[in-house]
Design a protein around this motif. Structure first.
Motif, short mmCIF file in Angstrom:
data_model
loop_
_atom_site.label_atom_id
_atom_site.label_comp_id
_atom_site.label_asym_id
_atom_site.label_seq_id
_atom_site.Cartn_x
_atom_site.Cartn_y
_atom_site.Cartn_z
N ASP A 1 0.86 -1.18 0.00
CA ASP A 1 0.00 0.00 0.00
C ASP A 1 0.90 1.23 0.00
OD1 ASP A 1 -2.18 -1.68 0.15
OD2 ASP A 1 -2.54 -1.33 2.28
N LEU A 2 0.54 2.23 -0.81
CA LEU A 2 1.30 3.46 -0.90
C LEU A 2 0.44 4.61 -0.38
CD1 LEU A 2 2.69 3.07 -4.53
CD2 LEU A 2 3.80 2.40 -2.40
N SER A 3 1.01 5.44 0.48
CA SER A 3 0.32 6.62 1.00
C SER A 3 1.29 7.79 0.97
CB SER A 3 -0.13 6.41 2.45
OG SER A 3 -1.03 5.36 2.55
N PHE A 4 0.83 8.92 0.45
CA PHE A 4 1.63 10.14 0.50
C PHE A 4 1.42 10.81 1.84
CE2 PHE A 4 1.73 9.76 -4.12
CZ PHE A 4 3.06 10.05 -4.35
N PHE A 5 2.46 11.47 2.34
CA PHE A 5 2.31 12.25 3.56
C PHE A 5 2.97 13.61 3.39
CE2 PHE A 5 6.28 9.95 4.35
CZ PHE A 5 7.11 10.92 4.90
N LEU A 6 2.44 14.57 4.13
CA LEU A 6 2.99 15.92 4.19
C LEU A 6 3.34 16.23 5.63
CD1 LEU A 6 0.43 17.93 2.00
CD2 LEU A 6 2.64 17.02 1.29
N ARG B 1 -4.60 18.46 16.69
CA ARG B 1 -3.89 19.31 17.65
C ARG B 1 -2.70 18.55 18.20
NH1 ARG B 1 -6.67 23.91 19.47
NH2 ARG B 1 -8.80 23.97 18.70
N HIS B 2 -1.54 19.23 18.23
CA HIS B 2 -0.30 18.65 18.73
C HIS B 2 0.38 19.66 19.65
CE1 HIS B 2 -0.21 15.30 15.92
NE2 HIS B 2 -0.52 16.14 14.95
N PRO B 3 1.21 19.17 20.56
CA PRO B 3 2.08 20.11 21.29
C PRO B 3 2.99 20.82 20.29
CG PRO B 3 2.08 17.96 22.34
CD PRO B 3 1.33 17.82 21.05
N ALA B 4 3.44 21.99 20.61
CA ALA B 4 4.21 22.82 19.69
C ALA B 4 5.48 22.14 19.18
CB ALA B 4 4.57 24.15 20.34
N ALA B 5 6.09 21.28 19.98
CA ALA B 5 7.36 20.66 19.57
C ALA B 5 7.18 19.48 18.62
CB ALA B 5 8.10 20.18 20.82
N ILE B 6 5.96 19.03 18.40
CA ILE B 6 5.71 17.87 17.54
C ILE B 6 5.32 18.35 16.15
CG2 ILE B 6 4.23 15.85 17.18
CD1 ILE B 6 4.02 15.59 20.18
N TYR B 7 5.94 17.73 15.13
CA TYR B 7 5.61 18.07 13.75
C TYR B 7 4.17 17.71 13.43
CZ TYR B 7 10.48 18.83 12.48
OH TYR B 7 11.75 19.31 12.38
N HIS B 8 3.56 18.52 12.61
CA HIS B 8 2.23 18.21 12.09
C HIS B 8 2.44 17.36 10.84
CE1 HIS B 8 0.29 21.15 14.73
NE2 HIS B 8 1.34 21.91 14.48
N GLU B 9 1.73 16.26 10.76
CA GLU B 9 1.86 15.38 9.62
C GLU B 9 0.50 14.81 9.27
OE1 GLU B 9 5.44 12.77 9.27
OE2 GLU B 9 3.90 11.21 9.31
#
Length: 144
Positions: free
Chosen positions: A54-59, A96-104
């Motif tokens: 399975d292929l999934s793109f992520f940003l 929602r994430h803590p500020a230090a965690i990348y959004h993905e």
């Protein structure tokens, strides 16, 4: 006593080798977060020509990226130089994430694909418009 130690060492090495192999892998490339509008190439080396995956793109993005969809042009070049090009609608989720965690965010691209040639598969990704806040684009490959 010596053979027990040797058997334990061999068993431990086998467990470590098995633990290092995973059906999940990801490949990514950085893009300009100030304004991404150019091609980003993701190279996926392939040696297994029989397994389905399975292929999934992520940003990966920062708080400047607020869109919930983004149209991308995806060009796939196989190791034997075949070419496939199509538009792809990326649907982003903003958790929602803590500020230090990348959004993905990830979106499924293809299910049960067989990469039938050995060598490098090249995925070229280009947004159809300039977008701010995207830091990286990548591809998850999950072998079934």
């Amino acid at each position: 006593m010596k053979s027990t130690w040797l058997q334990t060492a061999i068993a431990g090495a086998a467990l470590l080798a098995a633990a290092c192999q995973t059906p999940h892998r990801s490949v990514a490339t950085d893009v300009d977060p100030q304004g991404w509008n150019s091609a980003a190439e993701i190279v996926v080396p392939n040696t297994d020509t029989l397994a389905q995956c399975d292929l999934s793109f992520f940003l990966r993005f920062d708080p400047r990226f607020k869109d919930d969809t983004l149209t991308l042009r995806i060009e796939v070049r196989t190791p034997d130089s075949l070419l496939f090009d199509e538009p792809f609608l990326f649907c982003a989720t903003h958790a929602r994430h803590p500020a230090a965690i990348y959004h993905e965010s990830a979106t499924a691209y293809r299910r049960r694909v067989v990469l039938g040639r050995s060598g490098d598969y090249r995925f070229t990704v280009v947004p159809t418009r300039e977008v701010q806040g995207i830091e990286a684009v990548g591809l998850y490959v999950e072998t079934k």
